[in-house]
Design a protein around this motif. Structure first.
Motif, PDB file in Angstrom:
ATOM      1  N   GLY A 477      56.355   4.505  54.997  1.00 56.75           N
ATOM      2  CA  GLY A 477      57.399   4.402  53.975  1.00 56.75           C
ATOM      3  C   GLY A 477      57.982   5.720  53.531  1.00 56.75           C
ATOM      4  N   LYS A 478      58.388   6.578  54.492  1.00 57.12           N
ATOM      5  CA  LYS A 478      58.999   7.863  54.141  1.00 57.12           C
ATOM      6  C   LYS A 478      60.388   7.948  54.773  1.00 57.12           C
ATOM      7  N   PRO A 479      61.411   7.464  54.072  1.00 56.90           N
ATOM      8  CA  PRO A 479      62.766   7.516  54.629  1.00 56.90           C
ATOM      9  C   PRO A 479      63.304   8.942  54.701  1.00 56.90           C
ATOM     10  N   ASN A 480      64.198   9.170  55.648  1.00 56.16           N
ATOM     11  CA  ASN A 480      64.869  10.471  55.851  1.00 56.16           C
ATOM     12  C   ASN A 480      63.895  11.609  56.098  1.00 56.16           C
ATOM     13  N   SER A 481      62.703  11.304  56.588  1.00 57.04           N
ATOM     14  CA  SER A 481      61.647  12.319  56.624  1.00 57.04           C
ATOM     15  C   SER A 481      61.416  12.930  57.995  1.00 57.04           C
TER      16      SER A 481
END
Length: 764
Positions: A477-481
């Motif tokens: 659950g780490k968007p844009n990461s």
């Protein structure tokens, strides 16, 4: 507590080792075994033979020496903070022989750690000795050790609080100071066995504050504490929300310090970043900016206002700026090892402390960490020793950010194979067994994958190598990461294959491959964009090599030359065939691209294109391939990004030393198209007689080419080599000699005729 050294001669540890002992005692740094660094290759090795481990040496110039086998370009690394060039004496024209370096031990007290590192003759990868230490008794240069005892790191404070300090010093202490949030240094007073400074915490309500301390002894030696972070009042913890970074670019210290110290350089950066038309590319929105000390300046400590000014300018123009740091060591990857972790922590604290002392508009938007532990031989040979030490320091860096309580996105740069390569995968750390990339993603806010390949598709392409990290980021659950990094640097001199960089293919091809990456990952929550490595190399990468290629140009056109250098050059002979030149910075209304070094054997020469020795992006230059027992004169002029050359400096001179070796040179070098490839031919001759001699020549093709080769003799004894396959319709290829070996000779490369060659097609 403060004490002076006794008359006994105990084994005195240097600052770093003492701090490690102190940190271990108080439980701040966990104890890990220090691993020895074995030889990287069985058939290629370096030794340090001149001293036994722990040997006591005199204060002054000490010769460190050893042997090498099938190695070239040896450096001596001292305390992980300095690299010294070495003198190498080969045997019968081979890359096997003895080496030595002169170390000035008068700058050190206690233990000095030594590691020699060179390049394998065949693979061009690193070869490293096990570390060896020597001891020197020179207490007058030993800085005090300073520790903040109270308040405790991460504690809550209010009202008038005492900041208590312990100072450990061999020499009498002259001053002990404290500073809060990067402000002025204020004197602490001796109170019993400690020092104390009374701080009114109410002046920093509702915020986190940084507390630092220093001590200065009677010889002017300065010792600095690690930082303590405290909180006062109601503090709302900001959530770290990652925006898409696309498109990012690394800007290392050579260019970054221009941006800080020469405001005109921003004109070129903005023109480059905003240009979407020349190559049909996306605009650059994020800068990974190198802030490590460079050319004698520690920018975050000594020129803080200039950093603030640059970041405010960047924000005003819509850019985000991430501080780019590494291990706090030289070379940077030493920071992965436990004995050097404190240095890496100090680099992280500089960024945190800068942000705490600056307004929101002047703060870094993140920190990009590029330590690269896999360069260390133990990464493969003693798995998982380095992997665990690397994870430990990354965890400690994140912990410093968290203790400070600031919203500073933390993003390590990692290679594309941390999720699949045997030395990296299945690492058990903190009770969990995962790929190394997954451990890093768990603790970080984002990662920048060094996904260095020159094609998007296929099993070895950019997309395939990033998929694992993208999928894992979505699972946790780490968007844009996940930022995908691509290479444009000319890396064929190293041991890496040319397939990792877009240097040979050009910018148009690169953008077409990046379009495929965007098409594949756009819409994927984890994908945060693309980062390009790096500013120095990509801004001169043409659309394609050859007569039809387009190069980027700064607009509007700059016609004003740079200033002269701010410090006149100095020259000093290193040996019989090389001289070191240093000089001060020049300034320009645009960007200073490099410094032109002019050379002559006449003191009153006029600098022009005929006597250019070379060009340098640094404020130093090593002129190689000279003649022995010869006086050389040098002048230096700055050249800006548009090619304007400023006034030449005064002349500096030095005399090379003598040698029994004879100089040899490359003559009659030429390159032609040969079917789908290109062919280079050359001769090696005695410089004095012109007689052709037998030699081994290594070099690499350039522009559209990148192949590294050893030349072979044809039926007539002329040396030749072929490039890799090249574009059929149009292109350009050159050849750049790198190493020339022959018994009883050395390569006087400054007298080659010509130095390099190139051919383009179709003919313009």
């Amino acid at each position: 507590m403060s004490y002076y050294g006794s008359r006994r001669k105990p084994r005195v540890l240097p600052l770093l080792s003492k701090w490690l002992v102190m940190m271990l005692v108080v439980g701040i740094i966990p104890l890990f075994p220090v691993q020895k660094l074995p030889l990287a290759w069985a058939d290629s090795q370096i030794t340090i033979d001149s001293h036994t481990d722990g040997q006591q040496v005199d204060s002054g110039m000490v010769t460190i020496s050893g042997h090498y086998t099938d190695v070239y370009d040896i450096k001596l690394i001292v305390n992980g903070l300095k690299q010294l060039d070495t003198h190498m004496s080969n045997l019968s024209g081979t890359e096997t022989g003895t080496w030595y370096a002169e170390l000035d031990t008068s700058q050190y007290h206690g233990e000095i750690s030594l590691v020699a590192r060179g390049l394998n003759s065949e693979t061009r990868y690193g070869v490293t000795t096990p570390p060896k230490s020597i001891e020197v008794d020179n207490p007058s240069v030993s800085p005090p050790l300073v520790r903040i005892d109270q308040p405790f790191d991460g504690s809550l404070v209010e009202g008038q609080i005492p900041v208590t300090l312990s100072v450990y010093a061999i020499n009498p202490v002259q001053a002990v100071d404290v500073r809060i949030n990067g402000g002025p240094w204020s004197a602490a007073e001796a109170v019993g066995e400690h020092y104390e400074y009374i701080w009114d915490a109410e002046t920093a309500q509702n915020r986190t504050s940084s507390i630092e301390a220093r001590a200065i002894d009677e010889f002017g030696n300065i010792g600095r504490s690690l930082t303590v972070y405290v909180r006062n009042g109601e503090i709302i913890q900001e959530e770290i929300i990652l925006d898409r970074q696309d498109r990012a670019i690394w800007i290392w210290e050579k260019a970054a310090y221009n941006l800080f110290l020469n405001p005109g350089s921003r004109t070129a950066l903005k023109a480059f970043a905003d240009d979407t038309e020349t190559f049909n590319s996306d605009s650059v929105t994020t800068f990974y900016l190198g802030v490590y000390p460079y050319e004698g300046v520690d920018i975050l400590e000594e020129e803080t206002e200039k950093v603030r000014d640059f970041i405010a300018w960047a924000h005003d123009n819509g850019y985000k700026v991430h501080a780019c740091i590494a291990g706090g060591t030289v070379p940077p990857y030493f920071g992965a090892l436990t004995p050097y972790h404190e240095l890496a922590i100090r680099e992280m604290e500089k960024v945190i402390n800068y942000n705490l002392s600056s307004s929101a508009h002047e703060q870094f938007d993140g920190v990009n960490v590029d330590i690269e532990p896999y360069i260390l031989p133990d990464f493969r040979l003693q798995k998982p020793s380095v992997q665990l030490q690397y994870l430990d320091i990354m965890e400690q860096l994140v912990a410093r950010r968290d203790t400070a309580g600031i919203a500073l996105p933390f993003g390590p740069a990692i290679p594309r194979w941390f999720d699949s390569n045997d030395p990296a995968k299945d690492i058990t750390w903190n009770g969990e067994t995962k790929w190394l990339s997954e451990h890093i993603q768990d603790m970080s806010d984002y990662i920048t994958i060094m996904d260095y390949r020159d094609t998007a598709d296929g099993s070895v392409g950019i997309i395939a190598h990033a998929q694992g990290e993208i999928d894992y980021a979505n699972r946790i659950g780490k968007p844009n990461s996940v930022i995908i990094g691509v290479e444009t640097l000319d890396i064929a001199n190293s041991g890496d294959p040319e397939s990792i960089t877009f240097r040979e293919e050009g910018r148009t091809y690169m953008e077409s491959e990046l379009d495929k990456v965007y098409a594949w990952f756009n819409g994927n929550p984890a994908f945060g964009g693309i980062a390009m490595h790096h500013y120095d190399s990509i801004r001169w990468l043409p659309s394609a090599w050859g007569p039809g290629g387009t190069k980027w140009e700064v607009t509007p056109e700059d016609v004003t030359p740079p200033t002269g250098v701010s410090i006149q050059p100095e020259a000093a002979a290193f040996d019989y065939q090389s001289i070191n030149i240093s000089y001060g910075r020049a300034f320009d209304d645009s960007d200073v691209e490099d410094y032109v070094i002019y050379r002559s054997t006449e003191p009153d020469f006029e600098p022009d294109a005929s006597n250019i020795a070379g060009q340098s992006r640094n404020l130093t230059y090593k002129d190689r391939g000279l003649l022995p027992d010869t006086t050389y004169y040098y002048k230096v002029a700055a050249k800006d990004i548009s090619g304007n050359v400023g006034p030449a400096s005064e002349a500096a001179s030095a005399i090379t030393t003598g040698t029994s070796l004879r100089p040899m040179v490359i003559n009659d070098m030429s390159i032609v198209r040969d079917g789908t490839r290109s062919k280079v031919t050359l001769k090696v001759c005695d410089y004095e007689t012109g007689e052709e001699i037998i030699a081994r020549v290594y070099g690499r093709f350039t522009f559209n080419g990148g192949r590294y080769v050893e030349l072979a003799p044809d039926a007539n004894g002329v040396l030749f080599a072929h490039s890799e396959s090249l574009p059929a319709a149009a292109g350009e290829v050159g050849f750049w000699p790198q190493r020339v070996l022959s018994g009883d000779y050395y390569w006087a490369s400054a007298y080659d005729h010509p130095r390099t060659v190139a051919v383009s097609w179709p003919s313009p």
